[in-house]
Design a protein around this motif. Structure first.
Motif, PDB file in Angstrom:
ATOM      1  N   THR A 127       0.842  -1.192   0.000  1.00 20.50           N
ATOM      2  CA  THR A 127       0.000   0.000   0.000  1.00 20.50           C
ATOM      3  C   THR A 127       0.881   1.246   0.000  1.00 20.50           C
ATOM      4  N   VAL A 128       0.565   2.148  -0.906  1.00 25.95           N
ATOM      5  CA  VAL A 128       1.206   3.462  -0.968  1.00 25.95           C
ATOM      6  C   VAL A 128       0.080   4.490  -1.022  1.00 25.95           C
ATOM      7  N   ALA A 129       0.204   5.564  -0.271  1.00 21.60           N
ATOM      8  CA  ALA A 129      -0.866   6.557  -0.198  1.00 21.60           C
ATOM      9  C   ALA A 129      -0.380   7.925  -0.649  1.00 21.60           C
ATOM     10  N   LEU A 130      -1.301   8.688  -1.223  1.00 26.69           N
ATOM     11  CA  LEU A 130      -1.085  10.101  -1.520  1.00 26.69           C
ATOM     12  C   LEU A 130      -2.020  10.907  -0.635  1.00 26.69           C
ATOM     13  N   ALA A 131      -1.460  11.822   0.150  1.00 25.94           N
ATOM     14  CA  ALA A 131      -2.265  12.705   1.008  1.00 25.94           C
ATOM     15  C   ALA A 131      -2.178  14.119   0.448  1.00 25.94           C
ATOM     16  N   GLU A 132      -3.247  14.554  -0.198  1.00 27.25           N
ATOM     17  CA  GLU A 132      -3.273  15.896  -0.777  1.00 27.25           C
ATOM     18  C   GLU A 132      -3.405  16.932   0.326  1.00 27.25           C
ATOM     19  N   GLY A 133      -2.612  17.987   0.227  1.00 30.29           N
ATOM     20  CA  GLY A 133      -2.701  19.072   1.203  1.00 30.29           C
ATOM     21  C   GLY A 133      -1.969  18.813   2.495  1.00 30.29           C
ATOM     22  N   VAL A 134      -1.083  17.791   2.527  1.00 25.35           N
ATOM     23  CA  VAL A 134      -0.318  17.465   3.735  1.00 25.35           C
ATOM     24  C   VAL A 134       1.163  17.454   3.371  1.00 25.35           C
ATOM     25  N   ARG A 135       2.011  17.941   4.281  1.00 25.38           N
ATOM     26  CA  ARG A 135       3.453  17.954   4.059  1.00 25.38           C
ATOM     27  C   ARG A 135       4.142  16.959   4.981  1.00 25.38           C
ATOM     28  N   LEU A 152       8.298   8.865   3.713  1.00 27.33           N
ATOM     29  CA  LEU A 152       7.460  10.044   3.561  1.00 27.33           C
ATOM     30  C   LEU A 152       8.158  11.006   2.620  1.00 27.33           C
ATOM     31  N   GLU A 153       7.532  11.301   1.494  1.00 33.64           N
ATOM     32  CA  GLU A 153       8.147  12.170   0.498  1.00 33.64           C
ATOM     33  C   GLU A 153       7.144  13.207   0.002  1.00 33.64           C
ATOM     34  N   ASP A 154       7.530  14.483   0.095  1.00 34.41           N
ATOM     35  CA  ASP A 154       6.719  15.541  -0.491  1.00 34.41           C
ATOM     36  C   ASP A 154       6.805  15.456  -2.006  1.00 34.41           C
ATOM     37  N   SER A 155       5.686  15.681  -2.664  1.00 36.65           N
ATOM     38  CA  SER A 155       5.638  15.667  -4.124  1.00 36.65           C
ATOM     39  C   SER A 155       4.758  16.815  -4.590  1.00 36.65           C
ATOM     40  N   PRO A 156       4.784  17.149  -5.887  1.00 34.50           N
ATOM     41  CA  PRO A 156       3.923  18.236  -6.376  1.00 34.50           C
ATOM     42  C   PRO A 156       2.434  17.990  -6.129  1.00 34.50           C
ATOM     43  N   ARG A 157       2.040  16.727  -5.957  1.00 33.64           N
ATOM     44  CA  ARG A 157       0.615  16.411  -5.764  1.00 33.64           C
ATOM     45  C   ARG A 157       0.241  16.229  -4.300  1.00 33.64           C
ATOM     46  N   GLY A 158       1.231  16.213  -3.431  1.00 32.82           N
ATOM     47  CA  GLY A 158       0.960  16.014  -2.018  1.00 32.82           C
ATOM     48  C   GLY A 158       2.016  15.121  -1.394  1.00 32.82           C
ATOM     49  N   ARG A 161      -8.757   5.314 -15.641  1.00 30.11           N
ATOM     50  CA  ARG A 161      -9.370   4.017 -15.376  1.00 30.11           C
ATOM     51  C   ARG A 161      -8.381   2.855 -15.308  1.00 30.11           C
ATOM     52  N   SER A 162      -7.187   3.013 -15.818  1.00 30.42           N
ATOM     53  CA  SER A 162      -6.208   1.928 -15.785  1.00 30.42           C
ATOM     54  C   SER A 162      -5.249   2.142 -14.623  1.00 30.42           C
ATOM     55  N   PRO A 163      -4.729   1.059 -14.018  1.00 31.84           N
ATOM     56  CA  PRO A 163      -3.800   1.213 -12.882  1.00 31.84           C
ATOM     57  C   PRO A 163      -2.608   2.107 -13.207  1.00 31.84           C
ATOM     58  N   GLU A 164      -2.011   1.914 -14.365  1.00 28.17           N
ATOM     59  CA  GLU A 164      -0.820   2.684 -14.710  1.00 28.17           C
ATOM     60  C   GLU A 164      -1.130   4.184 -14.789  1.00 28.17           C
ATOM     61  N   ARG A 165      -2.239   4.530 -15.421  1.00 29.34           N
ATOM     62  CA  ARG A 165      -2.582   5.943 -15.573  1.00 29.34           C
ATOM     63  C   ARG A 165      -3.070   6.550 -14.255  1.00 29.34           C
ATOM     64  N   ILE A 166      -3.721   5.740 -13.420  1.00 28.20           N
ATOM     65  CA  ILE A 166      -4.125   6.233 -12.102  1.00 28.20           C
ATOM     66  C   ILE A 166      -2.889   6.557 -11.267  1.00 28.20           C
ATOM     67  N   LEU A 167      -1.883   5.676 -11.294  1.00 20.77           N
ATOM     68  CA  LEU A 167      -0.655   5.942 -10.553  1.00 20.77           C
ATOM     69  C   LEU A 167       0.022   7.207 -11.062  1.00 20.77           C
ATOM     70  N   THR A 168       0.027   7.401 -12.375  1.00 21.63           N
ATOM     71  CA  THR A 168       0.614   8.612 -12.938  1.00 21.63           C
ATOM     72  C   THR A 168      -0.143   9.848 -12.460  1.00 21.63           C
ATOM     73  N   ALA A 169      -1.481   9.767 -12.440  1.00 24.08           N
ATOM     74  CA  ALA A 169      -2.288  10.901 -11.997  1.00 24.08           C
ATOM     75  C   ALA A 169      -2.051  11.223 -10.527  1.00 24.08           C
ATOM     76  N   LEU A 170      -1.770  10.197  -9.732  1.00 28.56           N
ATOM     77  CA  LEU A 170      -1.519  10.400  -8.306  1.00 28.56           C
ATOM     78  C   LEU A 170      -0.050  10.716  -8.019  1.00 28.56           C
TER      79      LEU A 170
END
Length: 261
Positions: free
Chosen positions: A133-141, A164-170, A242-251
């Protein structure tokens, strides 16, 4: 059962009642006449305990929900087992309160007279592949999340325990131990303004699930493959993809993070 159980509950009581209660807790609207297949199976034990086991990865996590509720209804402890990730998680529940145990799932189940089923299957079967499991938390540093995770743990985080890594998306949340535990829910609870996307996937992304959390609650679920029935609202896309690869890219989550062992 044709696949290796990924989660289980060990609980005292009558098997028929346990099945009814599990259904009522997880999917109160389920109707046998609709023809849907249950996501779990009752395995009667030889003593007072019986096992509720499931192989569907999209229901990983419901074992805690069921165990918590059942523990409020009996004097003996109820146990939940999650074997989808590495390391496996075993919990004891008493009156709704949990305690993480340092014990093997099989040894615990055997000691209670309800050994977990095992099935021979190829080593490359999806049921044998560890889910991460890997999570993206938007709006958190990163510094904010580290502070609340240490407060929740009651001590400084061991080196490498979380990634824990800051990224442009969160904030990206992963773990050097293989499992982020409840970090995604903890961050969601402590930062109610944030939207948290928790992605659980096999190394080849054949099994791919996204749970969306807001204010500590699961509000949406994306699943591939899709479950026959679900207790949570399901969606067909995440961030318009809708595809796993593109969802990961979007996140902004690297796909290789699910392949690293």
């Amino acid at each position: 059962m044709s696949r290796w159980p990924l989660w289980a509950i060990l609980a005292p009581g009558e098997p028929a009642r346990l099945e009814d209660r599990a259904l009522g807790i997880v999917m109160p609207d389920w109707d046998e006449e609709d023809g849907g297949e249950l996501p779990f199976e009752i395995i009667p034990g030889s003593g007072g305990y019986h096992a509720i086991v499931g192989t569907d990865p999209s229901y990983v996590g419901t074992e805690m929900q069921i165990a918590e509720k059942l523990s409020l209804e009996c004097t003996e402890p109820v146990y939940s087992i999650e074997r989808a990730n590495d390391p496996w998680t075993v919990m004891s529940w008493r009156n709704g309160a949990l305690e993480i145990l340092d014990v093997g799932p099989e040894s615990l189940a055997k000691s209670l007279g309800c050994p977990l089923p095992e099935r021979e299957c190829p080593e490359d079967s999806p049921a044998r592949k560890p889910l991460r499991t890997v999570a993206l938390a938007e709006g958190v540093r990163e510094q904010e999340a580290r502070r609340v995770l240490e407060e929740d743990a009651g001590e400084p985080l061991p080196p490498g325990y979380y990634r824990l890594e800051d990224s442009p998306r969160g904030l990206l949340i992963a773990s050097g131990t293989g499992d982020i535990g409840y970090a995604d829910m903890t961050v969601s609870e402590r930062f109610p303004h944030a939207t948290v996307y928790a992605v659980t996937a096999s190394p080849n992304l054949e099994m791919f699930f996204v749970t969306v959390f807001r204010k500590g609650e699961s509000v949406e679920k994306f699943a591939q493959p899709q479950p026959l029935i679900s207790s949570r609202p399901t969606v067909n896309e995440i961030k318009g993809e809708r595809s796993p690869e593109r969802i990961l890219t979007a996140l902004g989550i690297p796909a290789e993070w699910f392949r690293n062992q």
